[in-house]
Design an enzyme around this catalytic site. Structure first.
Site, PDB file in Angstrom:
ATOM      1  CG  HIS A   1      71.908  16.775 -10.296  1.00  0.00           C
ATOM      2  ND1 HIS A   1      71.901  15.679  -9.496  1.00  0.00           N
ATOM      3  CD2 HIS A   1      71.312  16.727 -11.266  1.00  0.00           C
ATOM      4  CE1 HIS A   1      71.398  14.902 -10.486  1.00  0.00           C
ATOM      5  NE2 HIS A   1      71.086  15.420 -11.474  1.00  0.00           N
TER       6      HIS A   1
ATOM      7  CB  CYS B   1      72.583  15.458 -14.389  1.00  0.00           C
ATOM      8  SG  CYS B   1      71.420  16.863 -15.095  1.00  0.00           S
TER       9      CYS B   1
END
Lengths: 197, 366
Positions: free
Chosen positions: B317, B330
């Site tokens: 992301h 992430c």
């Protein structure tokens, strides 16, 4: 004539007897020794070791001179007395220097402890001011463990100070001061990075 | 007349005999005692009391003994005094003091050399540590040990600068030992981690080969380098900086461990706008079947708590570019980089996340 010879020998004996009985400067010896002991009590060995060594050497020299004179027929304690007077006079100064140096060291430690404590508080404030998001927290966690070590070191130094251990403590607290300063830099850089978008 | 002459000669003879007798009496050991005292003073100046303590103490004790016996001899009547043993004690004291001085000078030089060398070596070791391991998220205990050792090392260096070599040696030796321990633990941890490198290499080679074969994009993430690579048709077309979970070393084991998973995944969804917190996102299929199997095995072995969850929602992301590893697991890219990757991949694009593309020997500079 017989009487003359007897008187001559008697006079010579008296001269020898009185000459070898010049008085040992015991009061000066005791005074000088007490002065050296006072310097030792003032911890001159810890705070001004070179000065105490010089003092003790002079004391030894005076005592050796006393024994030298005691070994002679015509004793003369002037030189020994003069050295002992010097020892007595200087021992007070050495004791004073030790007290002064100790006070300076204590002041220095108190100042550095205060400086590191302030730096630590400042660092904690920076941590608190850091972005509240998880990214800020992550970056600052490592710094927090460094800060906890610095905090523990301050506490150790304070305990050592309270226990009268000044000589060894100054380097320790100075090392903590340097570390706190480097953490501040690290922290500022980390915060800047987290602020960067 | 003879009687008169006798009384004149008698005192002369007596004085002569007494003078000769006195002249031949043993001389006080002043010279030897003074020499011993001077030698002790010289030894003092060379800090023998500190750096050659036992010899120095012996010299002082011998001197004190000489003075003690001299005093005793002086209490005796002058013709009964003997100074030979005092001279002997003073001579021995002088010799010990000279030896103490020499040894002290040698010891100081030896301390200077040894500590100077150790400081240089340890400084270099710390530099290596910083270059290789500074960004690694070590456990708190190890980090604290490292910081304590660094503080002790700084303290030792301050003492060295003050020429207090005994204190310096105490600090430097202990700090160096601790720094070595920390370094070895760190090195071994990394070595163990990099044992997986052949497997990582294989996974990446397969991903690139598949990309070539299918004429399709493939994403590769190198955790140690902190890089995200985009391949197309087997060719590297873009490289971006990537930020990971803060506990980024090692595979993800369970929910909340803040580790970035390692393995072969693919993009399951492309998110933007309100569907994602961090600008744009590529959701991947963590946990895959392999992750589920590893998780179950670890749980069975008691390596993770029985109540632990496996976790999900691992994405590539935006929101990155902070220069630190900060996510919950992430992979974060900067928003401009996210824009680029977002437009070049589709749902189904393979994502291979590995510890390192380079082997241990290449990554670390020891």
């Amino acid at each position: 004539m017989k009487k003359f010879a007897f008187l001559g020998m008697l006079t010579m004996g008296m001269v020898v007897l009185f000459a070898s009985c010049a008085k040992v400067p015991q009061a000066a010896i005791d005074g000088a020794q007490a002065a050296v002991d006072s310097a030792k009590i003032a911890e001159a060995a810890v705070y001004v070791p070179e000065q105490l060594t010089a003092l003790e050497d002079s004391m030894k020299s005076a005592l050796a001179e006393v024994e030298t004179q005691k070994s002679k027929f015509f004793a003369n304690y002037d030189k020994a007395a003069s050295t002992l007077t010097w020892v007595s006079a200087n021992a007070g100064q050495v004791a004073q220097n030790a007290v002064t140096r100790k006070a300076q060291l204590k002041e220095e430690i108190v100042a550095v402890i205060a400086e590191v404590t302030a730096s630590l508080a400042e660092n904690k404030e920076l941590v608190a001011k850091a972005p509240k998001g998880k990214e800020g927290k992550a970056a600052l966690e490592a710094i927090n463990s460094e800060l906890s070590v610095v905090e523990a070191t301050i506490a150790e130094c304070q305990t050592a100070y309270d226990n009268g251990q000044y000589v060894g403590t100054i380097d320790k607290i100075k090392a903590a001061k340097d570390k706190a300063a480097s953490i501040k830099e690290e922290l500022t850089a980390a915060i800047d990075k987290t602020k960067k978008k | 007349m003879r009687k008169r002459l006798f009384f004149i000669i008698l005192p002369i003879i007596t004085i002569t005999i007494v003078t000769i007798w006195i002249y031949n009496l043993p001389q006080p050991p002043a010279a030897q005692v003074n020499q011993a005292r001077n030698a002790i003073a010289e030894a003092d100046k060379s800090l023998s009391g500190k750096y050659s303590a036992s010899l120095y103490k012996e010299a002082v004790t011998l001197y004190d003994s000489a003075m003690h016996y001299w005093k005793i001899e002086n209490e005796k009547i002058f013709f009964n005094r003997k100074y030979s043993h005092i001279e002997s004690l003073a001579l021995r004291s002088e010799k010990k003091a000279i030896l103490a001085k020499e040894r002290s000078i040698n010891n100081v030089a030896s301390f200077q050399n040894r500590l100077g060398k150790t400081i240089k070596e340890t400084d270099s070791l710390l530099k290596q540590y910083d270059q290789n391991f500074n960004k690694v998220p070590w456990p708190t205990a190890l980090k604290k040990k490292e910081v304590r050792a660094r503080l002790l090392f700084s303290e030792g260096k301050l003492a060295f600068d003050k020429k207090d070599y005994l204190k310096s040696a105490k600090c430097i030796d202990k700090a160096t030992e601790q720094i070595h321990e920390v370094f070895i633990v760190a090195k071994n941890e990394m070595k163990n981690y990099f044992d997986n490198h052949p497997e990582w290499q294989q996974q990446v080679d397969n991903a690139i080969a598949r990309s070539r074969k299918q004429n399709a994009p493939a994403i590769v993430v190198d955790k140690f380098a902190g890089k995200c690579y985009l391949y197309h048709s087997g060719k590297l077309i873009s490289t971006w900086d990537a930020e990971l979970g803060k506990n980024w070393i090692g595979d993800k084991k369970m929910k909340g461990d803040k580790a970035t998973p390692e393995g072969n995944y693919y993009v399951t969804a492309k998110k933007s706008g309100r569907n994602t917190t961090y600008y744009k996102a590529l959701l991947i299929n963590y946990p895959n079947e392999e992750d589920k199997a590893s998780f179950a095995a670890a749980k069975k072995k008691g390596q993770i708590p029985s109540s632990a969850g496996i976790g999900n929602n691992i994405e590539i992301h935006g929101g990155g570019g902070k220069g630190v590893h900060w996510t919950d697991g992430c992979v974060a890219l900067s928003n401009p980089d996210m824009d680029k990757i977002y437009h070049q991949v589709t749902v189904g694009t393979p994502v291979t996340i590995v510890g390192s593309l380079r082997p241990f020997e290449e990554v670390f500079n020891f």
